[in-house]
Design a protein around this motif. Structure first.
Motif, PDB file in Angstrom:
ATOM      1  N   GLN A  46      15.176   9.039 -16.067  1.00 36.47           N
ATOM      2  CA  GLN A  46      15.031   8.622 -14.676  1.00 36.47           C
ATOM      3  C   GLN A  46      13.577   8.321 -14.371  1.00 36.47           C
ATOM      4  OE1 GLN A  46      17.773   8.429 -12.914  1.00 36.47           O
ATOM      5  NE2 GLN A  46      17.099   8.111 -10.805  1.00 36.47           N
ATOM      6  N   VAL A  47      13.349   7.251 -13.621  1.00 41.67           N
ATOM      7  CA  VAL A  47      11.997   6.901 -13.201  1.00 41.67           C
ATOM      8  C   VAL A  47      12.082   6.367 -11.780  1.00 41.67           C
ATOM      9  CG1 VAL A  47      12.133   4.561 -14.167  1.00 41.67           C
ATOM     10  CG2 VAL A  47       9.903   5.635 -13.806  1.00 41.67           C
ATOM     11  N   GLN A  48      11.131   6.736 -10.975  1.00 46.35           N
ATOM     12  CA  GLN A  48      11.059   6.243  -9.598  1.00 46.35           C
ATOM     13  C   GLN A  48       9.911   5.241  -9.495  1.00 46.35           C
ATOM     14  OE1 GLN A  48      11.043   9.893 -10.060  1.00 46.35           O
ATOM     15  NE2 GLN A  48      13.244   9.574 -10.163  1.00 46.35           N
ATOM     16  N   LEU A  49      10.163   4.151  -8.782  1.00 45.53           N
ATOM     17  CA  LEU A  49       9.190   3.075  -8.672  1.00 45.53           C
ATOM     18  C   LEU A  49       8.859   2.816  -7.205  1.00 45.53           C
ATOM     19  CD1 LEU A  49      10.899   0.623 -11.189  1.00 45.53           C
ATOM     20  CD2 LEU A  49       9.037   2.217 -11.668  1.00 45.53           C
ATOM     21  N   ARG A  50       7.587   2.556  -6.937  1.00 42.89           N
ATOM     22  CA  ARG A  50       7.175   2.248  -5.576  1.00 42.89           C
ATOM     23  C   ARG A  50       6.174   1.108  -5.604  1.00 42.89           C
ATOM     24  NH1 ARG A  50       4.366   6.901  -2.201  1.00 42.89           N
ATOM     25  NH2 ARG A  50       2.706   6.423  -3.666  1.00 42.89           N
ATOM     26  N   GLU A  51       6.531   0.014  -4.949  1.00 43.89           N
ATOM     27  CA  GLU A  51       5.662  -1.152  -4.887  1.00 43.89           C
ATOM     28  C   GLU A  51       4.720  -1.073  -3.687  1.00 43.89           C
ATOM     29  OE1 GLU A  51       9.876  -2.718  -6.022  1.00 43.89           O
ATOM     30  OE2 GLU A  51       8.987  -1.322  -4.569  1.00 43.89           O
ATOM     31  N   SER A  52       3.594  -1.743  -3.822  1.00 48.32           N
ATOM     32  CA  SER A  52       2.652  -1.890  -2.715  1.00 48.32           C
ATOM     33  C   SER A  52       1.849  -3.159  -2.923  1.00 48.32           C
ATOM     34  CB  SER A  52       1.716  -0.678  -2.616  1.00 48.32           C
ATOM     35  OG  SER A  52       0.947  -0.541  -3.797  1.00 48.32           O
ATOM     36  N   GLY A  53       1.159  -3.597  -1.873  1.00 47.62           N
ATOM     37  CA  GLY A  53       0.264  -4.740  -1.998  1.00 47.62           C
ATOM     38  C   GLY A  53       0.762  -6.026  -1.391  1.00 47.62           C
ATOM     39  N   GLY A  54       1.988  -6.028  -0.890  1.00 42.74           N
ATOM     40  CA  GLY A  54       2.492  -7.244  -0.259  1.00 42.74           C
ATOM     41  C   GLY A  54       1.801  -7.507   1.063  1.00 42.74           C
ATOM     42  N   GLY A  55       2.069  -8.676   1.621  1.00 45.15           N
ATOM     43  CA  GLY A  55       1.476  -9.024   2.905  1.00 45.15           C
ATOM     44  C   GLY A  55       1.563 -10.500   3.176  1.00 45.15           C
TER      45      GLY A  55
ATOM     46  N   VAL B 158      -0.453 -14.094   3.450  1.00 48.10           N
ATOM     47  CA  VAL B 158      -1.633 -14.764   2.916  1.00 48.10           C
ATOM     48  C   VAL B 158      -1.467 -16.267   3.094  1.00 48.10           C
ATOM     49  CG1 VAL B 158      -0.700 -14.893   0.570  1.00 48.10           C
ATOM     50  CG2 VAL B 158      -3.174 -14.878   0.903  1.00 48.10           C
ATOM     51  N   GLN B 159      -2.559 -16.969   3.221  1.00 46.59           N
ATOM     52  CA  GLN B 159      -2.500 -18.425   3.321  1.00 46.59           C
ATOM     53  C   GLN B 159      -2.293 -19.041   1.950  1.00 46.59           C
ATOM     54  OE1 GLN B 159      -6.114 -19.620   5.384  1.00 46.59           O
ATOM     55  NE2 GLN B 159      -4.988 -19.745   7.313  1.00 46.59           N
ATOM     56  N   ALA B 160      -1.717 -20.221   1.954  1.00 46.11           N
ATOM     57  CA  ALA B 160      -1.542 -20.956   0.699  1.00 46.11           C
ATOM     58  C   ALA B 160      -2.886 -21.105   0.001  1.00 46.11           C
ATOM     59  CB  ALA B 160      -0.931 -22.321   0.973  1.00 46.11           C
ATOM     60  N   GLY B 161      -2.862 -20.895  -1.319  1.00 51.22           N
ATOM     61  CA  GLY B 161      -4.084 -20.939  -2.103  1.00 51.22           C
ATOM     62  C   GLY B 161      -4.753 -19.595  -2.275  1.00 51.22           C
ATOM     63  N   GLY B 162      -4.297 -18.627  -1.514  1.00 52.33           N
ATOM     64  CA  GLY B 162      -4.874 -17.292  -1.585  1.00 52.33           C
ATOM     65  C   GLY B 162      -4.305 -16.454  -2.717  1.00 52.33           C
ATOM     66  N   SER B 163      -4.734 -15.193  -2.732  1.00 49.62           N
ATOM     67  CA  SER B 163      -4.336 -14.269  -3.797  1.00 49.62           C
ATOM     68  C   SER B 163      -3.861 -12.944  -3.222  1.00 49.62           C
ATOM     69  CB  SER B 163      -5.521 -14.002  -4.737  1.00 49.62           C
ATOM     70  OG  SER B 163      -5.953 -15.177  -5.367  1.00 49.62           O
ATOM     71  N   LEU B 164      -2.990 -12.301  -3.981  1.00 48.75           N
ATOM     72  CA  LEU B 164      -2.556 -10.938  -3.700  1.00 48.75           C
ATOM     73  C   LEU B 164      -2.377 -10.225  -5.032  1.00 48.75           C
ATOM     74  CD1 LEU B 164       0.248 -11.272  -0.965  1.00 48.75           C
ATOM     75  CD2 LEU B 164      -1.987 -10.186  -0.666  1.00 48.75           C
ATOM     76  N   ARG B 165      -2.551  -8.922  -5.010  1.00 49.15           N
ATOM     77  CA  ARG B 165      -2.224  -8.121  -6.178  1.00 49.15           C
ATOM     78  C   ARG B 165      -1.195  -7.072  -5.786  1.00 49.15           C
ATOM     79  NH1 ARG B 165      -5.792  -4.156 -10.116  1.00 49.15           N
ATOM     80  NH2 ARG B 165      -5.692  -2.787  -8.300  1.00 49.15           N
ATOM     81  N   LEU B 166      -0.044  -7.150  -6.429  1.00 48.73           N
ATOM     82  CA  LEU B 166       0.992  -6.159  -6.224  1.00 48.73           C
ATOM     83  C   LEU B 166       0.830  -5.042  -7.240  1.00 48.73           C
ATOM     84  CD1 LEU B 166       4.139  -8.430  -5.704  1.00 48.73           C
ATOM     85  CD2 LEU B 166       2.432  -7.694  -4.029  1.00 48.73           C
ATOM     86  N   SER B 167       1.127  -3.829  -6.801  1.00 45.73           N
ATOM     87  CA  SER B 167       1.098  -2.665  -7.677  1.00 45.73           C
ATOM     88  C   SER B 167       2.457  -1.989  -7.644  1.00 45.73           C
ATOM     89  CB  SER B 167       0.031  -1.667  -7.221  1.00 45.73           C
ATOM     90  OG  SER B 167      -1.246  -2.231  -7.247  1.00 45.73           O
ATOM     91  N   CYS B 168       2.816  -1.382  -8.758  1.00 47.68           N
ATOM     92  CA  CYS B 168       4.051  -0.618  -8.835  1.00 47.68           C
ATOM     93  C   CYS B 168       3.730   0.699  -9.532  1.00 47.68           C
ATOM     94  CB  CYS B 168       5.107  -1.396  -9.605  1.00 47.68           C
ATOM     95  SG  CYS B 168       6.628  -0.468  -9.928  1.00 47.68           S
ATOM     96  N   ALA B 169       3.797   1.775  -8.783  1.00 48.03           N
ATOM     97  CA  ALA B 169       3.507   3.097  -9.318  1.00 48.03           C
ATOM     98  C   ALA B 169       4.807   3.772  -9.730  1.00 48.03           C
ATOM     99  CB  ALA B 169       2.788   3.930  -8.265  1.00 48.03           C
ATOM    100  N   ALA B 170       4.799   4.343 -10.921  1.00 50.92           N
ATOM    101  CA  ALA B 170       5.994   4.982 -11.464  1.00 50.92           C
ATOM    102  C   ALA B 170       5.805   6.485 -11.547  1.00 50.92           C
ATOM    103  CB  ALA B 170       6.307   4.428 -12.842  1.00 50.92           C
ATOM    104  N   SER B 171       6.875   7.205 -11.313  1.00 49.57           N
ATOM    105  CA  SER B 171       6.868   8.653 -11.484  1.00 49.57           C
ATOM    106  C   SER B 171       8.171   9.044 -12.162  1.00 49.57           C
ATOM    107  CB  SER B 171       6.735   9.357 -10.136  1.00 49.57           C
ATOM    108  OG  SER B 171       7.826   9.025  -9.294  1.00 49.57           O
ATOM    109  N   GLY B 172       8.153  10.205 -12.769  1.00 50.48           N
ATOM    110  CA  GLY B 172       9.341  10.645 -13.471  1.00 50.48           C
ATOM    111  C   GLY B 172       9.104  10.662 -14.972  1.00 50.48           C
ATOM    112  N   ARG B 173       9.994  10.031 -15.701  1.00 54.33           N
ATOM    113  CA  ARG B 173       9.907  10.054 -17.151  1.00 54.33           C
ATOM    114  C   ARG B 173       8.708   9.266 -17.664  1.00 54.33           C
ATOM    115  NH1 ARG B 173      15.452   9.125 -20.186  1.00 54.33           N
ATOM    116  NH2 ARG B 173      14.090   9.814 -21.856  1.00 54.33           N
ATOM    117  N   ALA B 174       8.383   9.456 -18.931  1.00 60.08           N
ATOM    118  CA  ALA B 174       7.220   8.841 -19.545  1.00 60.08           C
ATOM    119  C   ALA B 174       7.206   7.335 -19.325  1.00 60.08           C
ATOM    120  CB  ALA B 174       7.197   9.145 -21.033  1.00 60.08           C
TER     121      ALA B 174
END
Length: 125
Positions: A1-10, A12-28
């Motif tokens: 079992q692993v739990q996942l949580r995303e962040s970093g959305g929002g 943004v204007q066309a041409g811009g940048s975003l970085r999404l992150s996904c943090a995992a907890s639980g199994r290796a």
């Protein structure tokens, strides 16, 4: 079992940048191949990018090649999606997913039994 949580959305204007992150907890975390999928309103959930458990194999959808980069930091139990040169058609809910796929990767949603709740990305024109 692993739990996942995303962040970093929002928004943004066309041409811009975003970085999404996904943090995992639980199994290796290091045993899991990881992927990012996205789903726009009224459309199917499609794969955006995938990465093998060790990070040495990656896959990108044609629509994001050259603009998005997936990376996996096992020491931080985190997978990232760097999104550059964003377009309005990138607007969607982005989901992080994990699956045990040996040393390779999967490009189908059925390869990944573990999913996060999603993070919204909106790109304005």
């Amino acid at each position: 079992q692993v739990q996942l949580r995303e962040s970093g959305g929002g928004l943004v204007q066309a041409g811009g940048s975003l970085r999404l992150s996904c943090a995992a907890s639980g199994r290796a975390f290091s045993v899991f191949a990881m992927a990012w999928f996205r789903q726009a309103p009224g459309k199917d959930r499609d794969i955006v990018a995938a990465i093998s458990r060790s990070g040495n194999i990656t896959y990108y959808a044609e629509s994001v090649k050259g603009r998005f980069t997936i990376s996996k930091v096992n020491a931080k139990n985190t997978v990232y999606l760097q999104m550059n040169s964003l377009k309005p058609e990138d607007t969607a809910v982005y989901y992080c997913a994990a699956g045990r796929i040996g040393s390779g990767i999967g490009s189908n949603w059925s390869d990944y039994p573990y999913w996060g709740q999603g993070t919204q990305v909106r790109v304005s024109s």
